[in-house]
Design a protein around this motif. Sequence first.
Motif, PDB file in Angstrom:
ATOM      1  N   GLU A  89       0.833  -1.227   0.105  1.00  0.00           N
ATOM      2  CA  GLU A  89       0.052  -0.145  -0.121  1.00  0.00           C
ATOM      3  C   GLU A  89       0.948   1.168  -0.068  1.00  0.00           C
ATOM      4  N   ASN A  90       1.861   1.138   0.602  1.00  0.00           N
ATOM      5  CA  ASN A  90       2.885   2.384   0.740  1.00  0.00           C
ATOM      6  C   ASN A  90       4.327   1.930   1.035  1.00  0.00           C
ATOM      7  N   ALA A  91       5.167   2.703   0.967  1.00  0.00           N
ATOM      8  CA  ALA A  91       6.597   2.222   1.340  1.00  0.00           C
ATOM      9  C   ALA A  91       6.720   1.690   2.534  1.00  0.00           C
ATOM     10  N   LEU A  94       6.886  -1.897   3.551  1.00  0.00           N
ATOM     11  CA  LEU A  94       8.055  -2.710   3.314  1.00  0.00           C
ATOM     12  C   LEU A  94       9.141  -2.724   4.420  1.00  0.00           C
ATOM     13  N   ASN A  95       8.836  -2.023   5.140  1.00  0.00           N
ATOM     14  CA  ASN A  95       9.704  -1.773   6.531  1.00  0.00           C
ATOM     15  C   ASN A  95       9.951  -3.164   7.180  1.00  0.00           C
ATOM     16  N   GLY A  96      11.248  -3.767   7.337  1.00  0.00           N
ATOM     17  CA  GLY A  96      11.403  -4.922   8.008  1.00  0.00           C
ATOM     18  C   GLY A  96      11.835  -5.925   6.980  1.00  0.00           C
ATOM     19  N   THR A  97      11.953  -5.640   5.843  1.00  0.00           N
ATOM     20  CA  THR A  97      12.267  -6.356   4.839  1.00  0.00           C
ATOM     21  C   THR A  97      13.981  -6.853   4.824  1.00  0.00           C
ATOM     22  N   ASP A  98      13.874  -8.183   4.989  1.00  0.00           N
ATOM     23  CA  ASP A  98      15.449  -8.541   5.103  1.00  0.00           C
ATOM     24  C   ASP A  98      16.225  -8.714   3.815  1.00  0.00           C
ATOM     25  N   VAL A  99      15.606  -8.923   2.579  1.00  0.00           N
ATOM     26  CA  VAL A  99      16.164  -9.009   1.368  1.00  0.00           C
ATOM     27  C   VAL A  99      15.345  -8.482   0.336  1.00  0.00           C
ATOM     28  N   GLN A 122       6.657   0.314  -5.397  1.00  0.00           N
ATOM     29  CA  GLN A 122       7.226   0.832  -4.314  1.00  0.00           C
ATOM     30  C   GLN A 122       8.788   0.900  -4.611  1.00  0.00           C
ATOM     31  N   LYS A 123       9.342   1.969  -5.024  1.00  0.00           N
ATOM     32  CA  LYS A 123      10.853   1.843  -5.105  1.00  0.00           C
ATOM     33  C   LYS A 123      11.605   1.563  -3.997  1.00  0.00           C
ATOM     34  N   ALA A 124      10.931   2.141  -2.884  1.00  0.00           N
ATOM     35  CA  ALA A 124      11.577   1.742  -1.537  1.00  0.00           C
ATOM     36  C   ALA A 124      12.281   0.494  -1.430  1.00  0.00           C
ATOM     37  N   VAL A 125      11.813  -0.434  -1.847  1.00  0.00           N
ATOM     38  CA  VAL A 125      12.430  -1.970  -1.764  1.00  0.00           C
ATOM     39  C   VAL A 125      14.217  -1.756  -2.173  1.00  0.00           C
TER      40      VAL A 125
END
Length: 202
Positions: A89-91, A94-99, A122-125
């Motif tokens: 839904e928003n950047a 994706l917080n807490g993404t390990d990889v 979401q380019k934040a990845v």
Amino acid sequence: MKEEILARYRANIHERYDMPDLGDLKAVTYTDPVSQFKKALQTSGGQVKEISEVEDLNTLISSLFPDAKEIASNLPEVSIATRNPDTAENASALNGTDVGIVRGMFGVAENGCVWIPQQMKQKAVMFISENLVILLPRDQIVNNMHEAYRRLQSGDANSGIEQFCDYGYGTFISGPSKTADIAQVLVMGAQAARSVTVVLIP
């Protein structure tokens, strides 16, 4: 104040030189761009892995990050992904993404950079992941940044310029994020990923 400073500089210029003709610029080239790319990326703190057509990408990533619980990617060949940056839904989701796993369009041998156009909602990845994995075709490595920008300007089929135009964003990434501007202590992952792994694919 600014004009006064510039006027002082101009008043103290004793010799003037014509701008060089960039058309005659002899940029650095390499007999083995792939080896130079690996060396440059490792110098910047990243690592390179190669995979053959018979090897399984998901098995490789799992072996590199055995403790990873959250893996984000929208690439169809990545079956182990637990998060999709296209459906987030928003950047902050994706917080807490390990990889995070993304596709690079081409690499640059002189500095180990990889051009990554935004290919996901979401380019934040590319920045929020603790570890970033970039899939890069082995035969898509140019010698230098001059060649890289020419490829982008020409709209080369392998430049990813179409995705760049669709989303209006693209970036060069080389190695993990790091800074040493506070007390000269090197901190990894200061603004983005703590580790960057480029997987060269056939």
